[in-house]
Write a protein that holds these residues in place. Structure first.
Motif, PDB file in Angstrom:
ATOM      1  N   LYS A  47       2.715   0.264  -9.841  1.00 59.96           N
ATOM      2  CA  LYS A  47       1.375  -0.240  -9.515  1.00 59.96           C
ATOM      3  C   LYS A  47       0.482   0.950  -9.193  1.00 59.96           C
ATOM      4  O   LYS A  47      -0.316   0.920  -8.264  1.00 59.96           O
ATOM      5  N   ASN A  51      -2.496   1.420  -6.446  1.00 61.24           N
ATOM      6  CA  ASN A  51      -2.215   2.404  -5.396  1.00 61.24           C
ATOM      7  C   ASN A  51      -3.180   3.581  -5.392  1.00 61.24           C
ATOM      8  O   ASN A  51      -3.549   4.092  -4.340  1.00 61.24           O
ATOM      9  N   TYR A  80      -2.349 -14.644   1.721  1.00 59.08           N
ATOM     10  CA  TYR A  80      -1.386 -13.781   1.032  1.00 59.08           C
ATOM     11  C   TYR A  80      -0.059 -14.496   0.759  1.00 59.08           C
ATOM     12  O   TYR A  80       0.952 -13.873   0.489  1.00 59.08           O
ATOM     13  N   GLN A 181       2.231  -6.821  -9.930  1.00 61.28           N
ATOM     14  CA  GLN A 181       3.401  -6.842  -9.050  1.00 61.28           C
ATOM     15  C   GLN A 181       4.475  -7.755  -9.626  1.00 61.28           C
ATOM     16  O   GLN A 181       5.662  -7.420  -9.596  1.00 61.28           O
ATOM     17  N   CYS A 184       6.175  -5.884 -12.365  1.00 63.73           N
ATOM     18  CA  CYS A 184       7.041  -4.846 -11.790  1.00 63.73           C
ATOM     19  C   CYS A 184       8.314  -5.457 -11.216  1.00 63.73           C
ATOM     20  O   CYS A 184       9.403  -4.894 -11.368  1.00 63.73           O
TER      21      CYS A 184
ATOM     22  N   LYS B  11       9.391  -6.508   2.919  1.00 61.46           N
ATOM     23  CA  LYS B  11       9.410  -6.489   1.446  1.00 61.46           C
ATOM     24  C   LYS B  11       8.909  -7.789   0.822  1.00 61.46           C
ATOM     25  O   LYS B  11       8.291  -7.795  -0.215  1.00 61.46           O
ATOM     26  N   LYS B  12       9.246  -8.893   1.481  1.00 68.28           N
ATOM     27  CA  LYS B  12       8.940 -10.197   0.889  1.00 68.28           C
ATOM     28  C   LYS B  12       7.447 -10.500   0.920  1.00 68.28           C
ATOM     29  O   LYS B  12       6.942 -11.220   0.072  1.00 68.28           O
ATOM     30  N   CYS B  14       4.915  -8.038   1.355  1.00 72.21           N
ATOM     31  CA  CYS B  14       4.110  -6.920   0.838  1.00 72.21           C
ATOM     32  C   CYS B  14       3.539  -7.214  -0.550  1.00 72.21           C
ATOM     33  O   CYS B  14       4.232  -7.746  -1.421  1.00 72.21           O
ATOM     34  N   VAL B  15       2.250  -6.872  -0.745  1.00 75.92           N
ATOM     35  CA  VAL B  15       1.623  -7.092  -2.050  1.00 75.92           C
ATOM     36  C   VAL B  15       1.562  -5.791  -2.861  1.00 75.92           C
ATOM     37  O   VAL B  15       0.989  -5.751  -3.944  1.00 75.92           O
ATOM     38  N   ALA B  16       2.113  -4.735  -2.321  1.00 73.33           N
ATOM     39  CA  ALA B  16       2.211  -3.427  -3.003  1.00 73.33           C
ATOM     40  C   ALA B  16       0.854  -2.851  -3.394  1.00 73.33           C
ATOM     41  O   ALA B  16       0.721  -2.225  -4.437  1.00 73.33           O
ATOM     42  N   CYS B  17      -0.149  -3.053  -2.520  1.00 75.02           N
ATOM     43  CA  CYS B  17      -1.489  -2.529  -2.834  1.00 75.02           C
ATOM     44  C   CYS B  17      -1.575  -1.026  -2.593  1.00 75.02           C
ATOM     45  O   CYS B  17      -2.377  -0.338  -3.212  1.00 75.02           O
ATOM     46  N   GLY B  18      -0.753  -0.548  -1.654  1.00 74.64           N
ATOM     47  CA  GLY B  18      -0.704   0.898  -1.405  1.00 74.64           C
ATOM     48  C   GLY B  18      -1.710   1.405  -0.397  1.00 74.64           C
ATOM     49  O   GLY B  18      -1.882   2.618  -0.257  1.00 74.64           O
ATOM     50  N   GLY B  34       6.543  -0.460  -7.818  1.00 74.27           N
ATOM     51  CA  GLY B  34       5.443  -1.427  -7.872  1.00 74.27           C
ATOM     52  C   GLY B  34       5.752  -2.757  -7.213  1.00 74.27           C
ATOM     53  O   GLY B  34       5.027  -3.725  -7.411  1.00 74.27           O
ATOM     54  N   CYS B  35       6.828  -2.797  -6.412  1.00 68.08           N
ATOM     55  CA  CYS B  35       7.241  -4.081  -5.831  1.00 68.08           C
ATOM     56  C   CYS B  35       6.895  -4.233  -4.354  1.00 68.08           C
ATOM     57  O   CYS B  35       6.445  -5.287  -3.926  1.00 68.08           O
ATOM     58  N   TYR B  36       7.134  -3.200  -3.568  1.00 65.66           N
ATOM     59  CA  TYR B  36       6.887  -3.281  -2.125  1.00 65.66           C
ATOM     60  C   TYR B  36       6.804  -1.879  -1.530  1.00 65.66           C
ATOM     61  O   TYR B  36       7.254  -0.911  -2.137  1.00 65.66           O
ATOM     62  N   CYS B  54      -2.894  -2.632   6.768  1.00 63.96           N
ATOM     63  CA  CYS B  54      -2.219  -3.555   5.827  1.00 63.96           C
ATOM     64  C   CYS B  54      -2.931  -4.904   5.769  1.00 63.96           C
ATOM     65  O   CYS B  54      -3.024  -5.609   6.769  1.00 63.96           O
ATOM     66  N   PRO B  55      -3.440  -5.284   4.584  1.00 68.93           N
ATOM     67  CA  PRO B  55      -4.175  -6.548   4.497  1.00 68.93           C
ATOM     68  C   PRO B  55      -3.258  -7.768   4.572  1.00 68.93           C
ATOM     69  O   PRO B  55      -3.718  -8.862   4.880  1.00 68.93           O
ATOM     70  N   ALA B  56      -1.977  -7.563   4.307  1.00 72.04           N
ATOM     71  CA  ALA B  56      -1.061  -8.698   4.345  1.00 72.04           C
ATOM     72  C   ALA B  56      -0.303  -8.754   5.672  1.00 72.04           C
ATOM     73  O   ALA B  56       0.566  -9.607   5.849  1.00 72.04           O
TER      74      ALA B  56
END
Lengths: 194, 73
Positions: A47, A51, A80, A181, A184, B11-12, B14-18, B34-36, B54-56
């Protein structure tokens, strides 16, 4: 940390939306934001776009964190949650499909070009000054108006949730983010099996 | 010497936005495939910046030591 060239892509985001006020055909540039993340996810399994390259995310961070335009409150849980993220993705794809269909109708001559943008899939706003009839085939122009509507609507939605919650709350349900995501995760699962 | 606290991402959720990666002063966070987001416990100093951005809301700051699991923020 030393800044890289891609840390300035928030400027590109502002330029992109500004150009749409002068010539709607620039809306096509937004296809980069659609195709690049998908390519990176499908072929690279990452991603990296979200990122590092997403100008929109950077803009929300700039305004929300640095310029303090965000209340910085927790994002509501449902926003979310998996069902909302994928539900919004489906809705977004359906609207995208409808936009492509409208473009097809114009291309096939079944409908005439409408020089307007539609905000939040509801409000039609005349946008005719950004296009001179006949410059390009009608369907090319129709797609521009449709695509710009989509981009502007999502930008504004992002601003609203940025103000209410965290700067990058939009990222939690951004259709591109959810889609990449998902790709991925599928890829990572496959790697594990092998 | 390691810090008393460290961050941990769910991990569950997380939206992996970075966004956490960008605020981490120690470059202790990476987005895995790209997962978490994954926090390197050894590098983390437990400052909590990632949890704040963190937005989530999937990052929590925990106390090191016995069990490692006591949430503090």
């Amino acid at each position: 940390m030393k800044k890289k060239w891609y840390d300035y892509l928030w400027i590109y985001e502002i330029v992109y939306f500004s150009l749409g006020f002068f010539n709607i055909l620039f809306a096509w540039l937004g296809m980069i934001d659609f195709l690049l993340p998908l390519c990176l996810a499908v072929f690279g399994g990452n991603k990296w776009f979200c990122n590092r390259l997403c100008g929109r995310g950077q803009l929300y961070t700039k305004l929300g964190s640095q310029m303090k335009c965000s209340r910085n409150k927790s994002t509501p849980k449902w926003m979310y949650s998996t069902w909302f993220r994928y539900g919004f993705l489906l809705f977004f794809l359906a609207m995208f499909g409808n936009m492509v269909f409208q473009t097809y109708l114009v291309g096939a001559g079944a409908r005439s070009l409408r020089e307007a943008i539609k905000l939040f899939w509801t409000f039609r706003i005349p946008w005719g000054w950004t296009y001179t009839a006949g410059t390009v085939p009608d369907w090319v122009a129709q797609y521009s108006f449709g695509f710009y509507s989509l981009m502007l609507t999502s930008l504004l939605l992002g601003f609203v949730v940025m103000g209410l919650y965290k700067p990058r709350t939009w990222c939690t349900f951004c259709p591109m983010g959810t889609m990449t995501q998902g790709i991925c995760k599928l890829r990572a699962g496959k790697d594990k099996e092998e | 010497m390691k810090s008393k606290r460290f961050a941990s991402a769910d991990k569950k959720v997380c939206v992996a936005c970075g966004s956490c990666v960008l605020v981490c002063p120690k470059q202790a966070i990476t987005v895995v495939k790209g997962c978490y987001a994954n926090v390197d416990k050894d590098l983390c100093v437990g400052c909590g910046r990632c949890a704040g951005i963190c937005p989530a809301g999937c990052i929590s700051v925990k106390e090191r030591g016995a069990g490692d699991e006591k949430e503090v923020v």
